[in-house]
Scaffold this motif. Structure first.
Motif, PDB file in Angstrom:
ATOM      1  N   SER A 130       4.135  47.304  29.668  1.00  0.00           N
ATOM      2  CA  SER A 130       4.193  46.943  28.395  1.00  0.00           C
ATOM      3  C   SER A 130       2.977  47.215  27.650  1.00  0.00           C
ATOM      4  CB  SER A 130       4.030  45.267  28.448  1.00  0.00           C
ATOM      5  OG  SER A 130       5.461  44.863  28.881  1.00  0.00           O
ATOM      6  N   SER A 131       3.023  47.614  26.261  1.00  0.00           N
ATOM      7  CA  SER A 131       1.581  47.995  25.659  1.00  0.00           C
ATOM      8  C   SER A 131       1.545  47.303  24.348  1.00  0.00           C
ATOM      9  CB  SER A 131       1.713  49.599  25.609  1.00  0.00           C
ATOM     10  OG  SER A 131       2.974  50.107  24.548  1.00  0.00           O
ATOM     11  N   ALA A 132       0.262  47.270  23.946  1.00  0.00           N
ATOM     12  CA  ALA A 132      -0.229  46.731  22.571  1.00  0.00           C
ATOM     13  C   ALA A 132      -1.129  47.450  21.830  1.00  0.00           C
ATOM     14  CB  ALA A 132      -0.582  45.333  22.910  1.00  0.00           C
ATOM     15  N   ARG A 133      -1.017  47.436  20.549  1.00  0.00           N
ATOM     16  CA  ARG A 133      -2.428  47.846  19.860  1.00  0.00           C
ATOM     17  C   ARG A 133      -3.036  46.877  19.581  1.00  0.00           C
ATOM     18  NH1 ARG A 133       0.832  49.750  16.386  1.00  0.00           N
ATOM     19  NH2 ARG A 133       1.054  52.043  17.129  1.00  0.00           N
ATOM     20  N   VAL A 134      -4.376  47.139  19.831  1.00  0.00           N
ATOM     21  CA  VAL A 134      -5.433  45.900  19.814  1.00  0.00           C
ATOM     22  C   VAL A 134      -6.596  46.510  18.916  1.00  0.00           C
ATOM     23  CG1 VAL A 134      -7.058  44.474  21.069  1.00  0.00           C
ATOM     24  CG2 VAL A 134      -4.502  45.127  22.077  1.00  0.00           C
ATOM     25  N   ALA A 135      -6.777  45.352  17.913  1.00  0.00           N
ATOM     26  CA  ALA A 135      -8.074  45.921  17.014  1.00  0.00           C
ATOM     27  C   ALA A 135      -9.080  44.653  17.437  1.00  0.00           C
ATOM     28  CB  ALA A 135      -7.472  45.695  15.583  1.00  0.00           C
ATOM     29  N   GLN A 136     -10.423  45.303  17.697  1.00  0.00           N
ATOM     30  CA  GLN A 136     -11.648  44.443  18.001  1.00  0.00           C
ATOM     31  C   GLN A 136     -12.694  44.978  16.993  1.00  0.00           C
ATOM     32  OE1 GLN A 136     -11.219  45.362  22.421  1.00  0.00           O
ATOM     33  NE2 GLN A 136     -12.121  43.425  22.247  1.00  0.00           N
ATOM     34  N   PRO A 137     -13.630  44.036  16.905  1.00  0.00           N
ATOM     35  CA  PRO A 137     -14.832  44.335  15.987  1.00  0.00           C
ATOM     36  C   PRO A 137     -15.622  45.512  16.530  1.00  0.00           C
ATOM     37  CG  PRO A 137     -14.606  42.014  16.368  1.00  0.00           C
ATOM     38  CD  PRO A 137     -13.465  42.685  17.294  1.00  0.00           C
ATOM     39  N   ARG A 138     -15.960  46.580  15.717  1.00  0.00           N
ATOM     40  CA  ARG A 138     -16.561  47.557  15.956  1.00  0.00           C
ATOM     41  C   ARG A 138     -16.315  48.341  16.853  1.00  0.00           C
ATOM     42  NH1 ARG A 138     -19.663  42.842  15.748  1.00  0.00           N
ATOM     43  NH2 ARG A 138     -20.058  43.086  18.043  1.00  0.00           N
ATOM     44  N   MET A 139     -14.895  48.502  17.299  1.00  0.00           N
ATOM     45  CA  MET A 139     -14.256  49.341  18.119  1.00  0.00           C
ATOM     46  C   MET A 139     -13.029  49.869  17.422  1.00  0.00           C
ATOM     47  SD  MET A 139     -15.743  49.246  21.093  1.00  0.00           S
ATOM     48  CE  MET A 139     -14.448  49.603  22.096  1.00  0.00           C
ATOM     49  N   PRO A 140     -12.580  51.122  17.691  1.00  0.00           N
ATOM     50  CA  PRO A 140     -11.486  51.859  17.216  1.00  0.00           C
ATOM     51  C   PRO A 140     -10.170  51.170  17.742  1.00  0.00           C
ATOM     52  CG  PRO A 140     -12.355  53.497  19.042  1.00  0.00           C
ATOM     53  CD  PRO A 140     -13.298  52.051  18.805  1.00  0.00           C
ATOM     54  N   VAL A 141      -9.220  50.873  16.828  1.00  0.00           N
ATOM     55  CA  VAL A 141      -7.898  50.383  17.260  1.00  0.00           C
ATOM     56  C   VAL A 141      -7.502  51.259  18.483  1.00  0.00           C
ATOM     57  CG1 VAL A 141      -5.436  49.913  16.738  1.00  0.00           C
ATOM     58  CG2 VAL A 141      -7.313  49.397  15.031  1.00  0.00           C
ATOM     59  N   ALA A 142      -6.870  50.717  19.721  1.00  0.00           N
ATOM     60  CA  ALA A 142      -6.606  51.112  20.913  1.00  0.00           C
ATOM     61  C   ALA A 142      -5.438  50.769  21.440  1.00  0.00           C
ATOM     62  CB  ALA A 142      -7.309  50.981  21.879  1.00  0.00           C
ATOM     63  N   VAL A 143      -4.580  51.389  22.082  1.00  0.00           N
ATOM     64  CA  VAL A 143      -3.259  50.963  22.592  1.00  0.00           C
ATOM     65  C   VAL A 143      -3.647  50.831  24.099  1.00  0.00           C
ATOM     66  CG1 VAL A 143      -0.909  51.584  23.285  1.00  0.00           C
ATOM     67  CG2 VAL A 143      -1.696  52.203  21.267  1.00  0.00           C
ATOM     68  N   TRP A 144      -3.269  49.635  24.522  1.00  0.00           N
ATOM     69  CA  TRP A 144      -3.701  48.897  25.783  1.00  0.00           C
ATOM     70  C   TRP A 144      -2.122  48.878  26.913  1.00  0.00           C
ATOM     71  CZ3 TRP A 144      -8.363  47.469  28.078  1.00  0.00           C
ATOM     72  CH2 TRP A 144      -9.551  47.729  27.486  1.00  0.00           C
ATOM     73  N   THR A 145      -2.064  49.252  27.939  1.00  0.00           N
ATOM     74  CA  THR A 145      -1.094  49.196  28.774  1.00  0.00           C
ATOM     75  C   THR A 145      -1.182  48.398  29.893  1.00  0.00           C
ATOM     76  OG1 THR A 145      -0.365  51.320  27.925  1.00  0.00           O
ATOM     77  CG2 THR A 145       0.739  50.463  29.602  1.00  0.00           C
ATOM     78  N   VAL A 146      -0.188  47.665  30.283  1.00  0.00           N
ATOM     79  CA  VAL A 146      -0.558  46.963  31.462  1.00  0.00           C
ATOM     80  C   VAL A 146      -0.209  47.548  32.814  1.00  0.00           C
ATOM     81  CG1 VAL A 146       0.604  44.701  32.672  1.00  0.00           C
ATOM     82  CG2 VAL A 146       0.308  44.742  30.316  1.00  0.00           C
ATOM     83  N   THR A 147      -1.162  47.638  33.582  1.00  0.00           N
ATOM     84  CA  THR A 147      -0.945  48.238  34.865  1.00  0.00           C
ATOM     85  C   THR A 147      -0.932  47.526  36.053  1.00  0.00           C
ATOM     86  OG1 THR A 147      -3.318  48.405  34.976  1.00  0.00           O
ATOM     87  CG2 THR A 147      -2.251  50.240  33.939  1.00  0.00           C
ATOM     88  N   GLU A 148      -1.064  46.145  35.898  1.00  0.00           N
ATOM     89  CA  GLU A 148      -0.754  45.216  37.027  1.00  0.00           C
ATOM     90  C   GLU A 148      -0.583  43.872  36.372  1.00  0.00           C
ATOM     91  OE1 GLU A 148      -3.994  44.850  40.126  1.00  0.00           O
ATOM     92  OE2 GLU A 148      -4.771  46.909  39.246  1.00  0.00           O
ATOM     93  N   LEU A 149       0.415  43.138  37.022  1.00  0.00           N
ATOM     94  CA  LEU A 149       0.809  41.862  36.482  1.00  0.00           C
ATOM     95  C   LEU A 149       1.359  41.240  37.746  1.00  0.00           C
ATOM     96  CD1 LEU A 149       1.836  40.796  33.124  1.00  0.00           C
ATOM     97  CD2 LEU A 149       3.129  39.713  35.115  1.00  0.00           C
ATOM     98  N   GLU A 150       0.548  40.063  38.274  1.00  0.00           N
ATOM     99  CA  GLU A 150       0.773  39.200  39.132  1.00  0.00           C
ATOM    100  C   GLU A 150       1.004  37.775  38.470  1.00  0.00           C
ATOM    101  OE1 GLU A 150      -0.399  37.704  43.567  1.00  0.00           O
ATOM    102  OE2 GLU A 150      -0.914  39.636  43.065  1.00  0.00           O
TER     103      GLU A 150
END
Length: 148
Positions: A48-68
């Motif tokens: 799963s992936s999501a586009r995440v916006a955070q203060p003072r950081m470029p918008v980034a796509v985060w992808t789940v690599t582990e989920l238990e």
């Protein structure tokens, strides 16, 4: 660079887990997340992936690599030429849930980021963990707007 913040939340692990995997709700929990947009449907899972916006950081796509379930959620992104790996590690304790947040940064900009922004990133992780704590505890109160 390795950053880590742990605290014990006086709530059952399933409540903290529900907050952890409800990533689109994170902007309501902490000022360190401006927006989260899921890029796929269904339950959060490896891949799963999501586009995440955070203060003072470029918008980034985060992808789940582990989920238990009820235990661990890890995802990663490429930002500023480095690999960011964020982890959420939950452990049931006699007092509730130990919530450990981690961030590992490797790659070409990791050293500079550690020097320039390490302290702010450490504070951001602590702020995020406190947001999870507040939300989990507010879910305990009858009539709370955050009841899960």
């Amino acid at each position: 660079m390795h950053l880590e913040n742990s605290l014990t939340i006086a709530a059952p692990v399933h409540r903290v887990w529900d907050l952890t995997i409800d990533i689109e709700r994170w902007p309501t929990l902490t000022p360190t997340i401006l927006s989260v947009e899921r890029l796929d449907d269904g339950e959060l899972r490896v891949g799963s992936s999501a586009r995440v916006a955070q203060p003072r950081m470029p918008v980034a796509v985060w992808t789940v690599t582990e989920l238990e379930p009820l235990s661990r959620f890890v995802w990663e992104a490429r930002i500023l030429g480095s690999r960011f790996v964020g982890g959420h590690h939950l452990t049931s304790t006699a007092d509730g849930t130990r919530n450990k947040l981690t961030l590992d940064v490797t790659g070409s900009s990791a050293g500079l980021l550690s020097l320039v922004a390490g302290s702010a990133m450490r504070q951001a992780i602590a702020t995020e963990n406190e947001g999870f704590r507040r939300a989990a505890l507010s879910a305990e109160r009858p009539g709370s707007e955050h009841t899960l």
